[in-house]
Design a protein around this motif. Structure first.
Motif, PDB file in Angstrom:
ATOM      1  N   PHE A   5       0.837  -1.208   0.000  1.00  0.00           N
ATOM      2  CA  PHE A   5       0.000   0.000   0.000  1.00  0.00           C
ATOM      3  C   PHE A   5       0.872   1.259   0.000  1.00  0.00           C
ATOM      4  O   PHE A   5       0.621   2.201  -0.758  1.00  0.00           O
ATOM      5  CB  PHE A   5      -0.935  -0.009   1.208  1.00  0.00           C
ATOM      6  CG  PHE A   5      -1.659   1.281   1.415  1.00  0.00           C
ATOM      7  CD1 PHE A   5      -2.725   1.642   0.607  1.00  0.00           C
ATOM      8  CD2 PHE A   5      -1.269   2.163   2.425  1.00  0.00           C
ATOM      9  CE1 PHE A   5      -3.389   2.847   0.792  1.00  0.00           C
ATOM     10  CE2 PHE A   5      -1.916   3.359   2.616  1.00  0.00           C
ATOM     11  CZ  PHE A   5      -2.985   3.704   1.788  1.00  0.00           C
ATOM     12  N   GLN A  49       1.068   4.123  -2.940  1.00  0.00           N
ATOM     13  CA  GLN A  49       0.781   5.520  -2.593  1.00  0.00           C
ATOM     14  C   GLN A  49       1.927   6.438  -2.998  1.00  0.00           C
ATOM     15  O   GLN A  49       1.704   7.509  -3.545  1.00  0.00           O
ATOM     16  CB  GLN A  49       0.541   5.659  -1.086  1.00  0.00           C
ATOM     17  CG  GLN A  49      -0.863   5.381  -0.643  1.00  0.00           C
ATOM     18  CD  GLN A  49      -1.843   6.397  -1.179  1.00  0.00           C
ATOM     19  OE1 GLN A  49      -2.508   6.129  -2.164  1.00  0.00           O
ATOM     20  NE2 GLN A  49      -1.933   7.543  -0.563  1.00  0.00           N
ATOM     21  N   ASN A  70       0.784   9.090  -5.936  1.00  0.00           N
ATOM     22  CA  ASN A  70       0.310  10.330  -5.341  1.00  0.00           C
ATOM     23  C   ASN A  70       1.229  11.478  -5.755  1.00  0.00           C
ATOM     24  O   ASN A  70       2.421  11.475  -5.472  1.00  0.00           O
ATOM     25  CB  ASN A  70       0.278  10.197  -3.819  1.00  0.00           C
ATOM     26  CG  ASN A  70      -0.453  11.346  -3.162  1.00  0.00           C
ATOM     27  OD1 ASN A  70      -0.729  12.363  -3.793  1.00  0.00           O
ATOM     28  ND2 ASN A  70      -0.766  11.175  -1.897  1.00  0.00           N
TER      29      ASN A  70
END
Length: 148
Positions: free
Chosen positions: A22, A26, A30
């Motif tokens: 995860f 990210q 992002n």
């Protein structure tokens, strides 16, 4: 159903691996996590270091220093009155540490002994203002960190 220590260990390792996956996803997707180098031409800037040191020494040796102040129209840099504005040529660099897209470069064109960085160029926050100019064959460098 009773969970023994082996099953708990496998579940814990699976959760930890899912957490790491995860975080990796990210960080790569992002855009708020995008971080660039401070400068594109790092090695070239390193070679110019001694010239910058001499230019800063020339600025420090000035009898009256350059001053800066925030005004309603922008950030005003004031040169000493003893310098003839028509003999000054150079550039001003605005560096925004938090966003590379806001960086700017302006030619140094004085009105009297003042130079105004327009308000529309500066957003609220921290800026590094660097001014490099020449006056009668000498190179000068003025650097200031401001909060606008």
């Amino acid at each position: 159903m009773k969970i023994n220590w082996g099953t708990g260990l496998v579940i814990g390792m699976g959760l930890f691996m899912a957490f790491i996956i995860f975080l990796v996803v990210q960080m790569t997707t992002n855009h708020n996590m995008d971080h660039d180098l401070v400068t594109e031409n790092y090695y070239q800037k390193e070679m110019e270091l001694q010239e910058n040191i001499y230019a800063r020494q020339n600025t420090a040796a000035m009898t009256t220093q350059i001053t800066g102040a925030k005004t309603k129209n922008g950030y005003l840099l004031r040169f000493p009155e003893s310098y003839a504005p028509e003999k000054i040529s150079g550039k001003i660099f605005g560096y925004r540490p938090s966003n590379k897209q806001l960086d700017f470069e302006l030619p140094l064109q004085l009105s009297g002994s003042d130079f105004l960085i327009p308000d529309n160029r500066l957003l609220e926050g921290r800026w590094n203002i660097t001014m490099v100019w020449e006056y009668e064959g000498e190179t000068y460098r003025f650097e200031k960190q401001i909060s606008y």
